[in-house]
Design a protein around this motif. Structure first.
Motif, PDB file in Angstrom:
ATOM      1  N   VAL A 127       0.848  -1.189   0.000  1.00 33.01           N
ATOM      2  CA  VAL A 127       0.000   0.000   0.000  1.00 33.01           C
ATOM      3  C   VAL A 127       0.885   1.242   0.000  1.00 33.01           C
ATOM      4  N   GLN A 128       0.694   2.119  -1.009  1.00 33.30           N
ATOM      5  CA  GLN A 128       1.447   3.369  -1.088  1.00 33.30           C
ATOM      6  C   GLN A 128       0.468   4.543  -1.024  1.00 33.30           C
ATOM      7  N   ALA A 145       2.748  11.946  -7.048  1.00 31.48           N
ATOM      8  CA  ALA A 145       3.851  12.029  -6.081  1.00 31.48           C
ATOM      9  C   ALA A 145       3.813  10.794  -5.187  1.00 31.48           C
ATOM     10  N   PRO A 146       4.982  10.216  -4.923  1.00 31.54           N
ATOM     11  CA  PRO A 146       5.002   9.018  -4.073  1.00 31.54           C
ATOM     12  C   PRO A 146       4.702   9.363  -2.620  1.00 31.54           C
ATOM     13  N   TYR A 151       2.759  -2.411   4.292  1.00 32.42           N
ATOM     14  CA  TYR A 151       2.434  -3.755   3.801  1.00 32.42           C
ATOM     15  C   TYR A 151       1.361  -4.364   4.696  1.00 32.42           C
ATOM     16  N   GLU A 152       0.315  -4.862   4.062  1.00 32.09           N
ATOM     17  CA  GLU A 152      -0.771  -5.530   4.768  1.00 32.09           C
ATOM     18  C   GLU A 152      -0.708  -7.019   4.434  1.00 32.09           C
ATOM     19  N   ALA A 211       3.082  -4.430   8.217  1.00 32.32           N
ATOM     20  CA  ALA A 211       4.541  -4.412   8.337  1.00 32.32           C
ATOM     21  C   ALA A 211       5.065  -3.062   7.886  1.00 32.32           C
ATOM     22  N   ALA A 212       6.144  -2.628   8.506  1.00 30.37           N
ATOM     23  CA  ALA A 212       6.699  -1.315   8.204  1.00 30.37           C
ATOM     24  C   ALA A 212       7.671  -1.338   7.036  1.00 30.37           C
ATOM     25  N   ALA A 213       8.344  -2.466   6.817  1.00 30.71           N
ATOM     26  CA  ALA A 213       9.387  -2.507   5.785  1.00 30.71           C
ATOM     27  C   ALA A 213       9.495  -3.891   5.182  1.00 30.71           C
ATOM     28  N   ARG A 214      10.056  -3.945   3.981  1.00 30.53           N
ATOM     29  CA  ARG A 214      10.285  -5.197   3.263  1.00 30.53           C
ATOM     30  C   ARG A 214      11.703  -5.204   2.735  1.00 30.53           C
TER      31      ARG A 214
END
Length: 225
Positions: A127-128, A145-146, A151-152, A211-214
């Motif tokens: 999800v962005q 714009a990003p 992450y779900e 989750a915060a990061a991948r």
């Protein structure tokens, strides 16, 4: 003749040669169907032509994530245990899944550097928080714009290890490992946990989490939470 010795002779006579952790073992492999797996209290999704029931000698135990090869086929252990009778270890049974080269070998939760649970499968949605950019006075957007990415995840058939309490986990990792690489979803927090059970049945638990990061790592590397 003891029961264990009789079974080992049966494996030697009727089994096929398989490789487990670089060791050759005689074991019996057969397609897992409802009648052959219901007594093991397995999820119904195991009963297809891609899962096999392994029965082998008690002296060669298996663990979830182990690789097993037989002829032209490669497998990964999804679940394993040792059958006992009157306190005697008789044989090892395991559920094997046919393994593709790029498939995950195991999926598990890790907290404080220790394995807290294993799982059968997962679904992840990236999800962005993107937004459109419009020029002053213009009705249509001219670009995007990003934004922050999160992450779900949904993890199915989660089985705690070493007495871990899933409800007490926070800041943990979900790790999907396979073929020399692993994907790590870190900084996880669960949103809800669902359990299905009944008298005589092992509870089946599912988790929805964020989750915060991948990150992606080579096997043997250790990324911090």
């Amino acid at each position: 003749m003891k029961r264990k010795e009789a079974l080992e002779r049966l494996f030697q006579k009727y089994g096929e040669k398989v490789i487990v952790r670089d060791r050759e073992v005689s074991a019996i492999l057969r397609p897992l169907q409802y009648k052959s797996g219901a007594s093991l209290n397995l999820p119904t999704e195991y009963y297809d032509n891609l899962h096999y029931l392994y029965t082998g000698p008690a002296g060669e135990p298996l663990c979830t994530g182990d690789a097993v090869s037989s002829g032209a086929r490669n497998y990964v252990v999804k679940r394993a245990d040792t059958a006992l009778m009157a306190g005697e270890e008789l044989y090892v049974w395991a559920v094997l899944k046919v393994l593709d080269d790029g498939a995950d070998r195991e999926v598990f939760l890790e907290a404080d550097g220790k394995r807290a649970a294993v799982a059968d499968s997962y679904t992840v949605k990236c999800v962005q928080q993107s937004r459109t950019v419009s020029a002053w006075g213009e009705q249509d957007a001219v670009s995007t714009a990003p934004g922050r990415i999160s992450y779900e995840l949904t993890v199915r058939n989660v089985r705690p290890e070493n007495g871990a309490d899933l409800c007490a986990l926070s800041g943990f990792c979900l790790i999907a490992a396979g073929n020399g690489e692993r994907t790590v979803y870190s900084g996880c927090r669960w949103k809800n946990i669902t359990a299905q059970g009944g008298a005589g049945n092992t509870p089946r638990q599912s988790m929805e989490m964020v989750a915060a990061a991948r990150t992606q790592e080579k096997e043997g590397e250790s990324g911090g939470q």
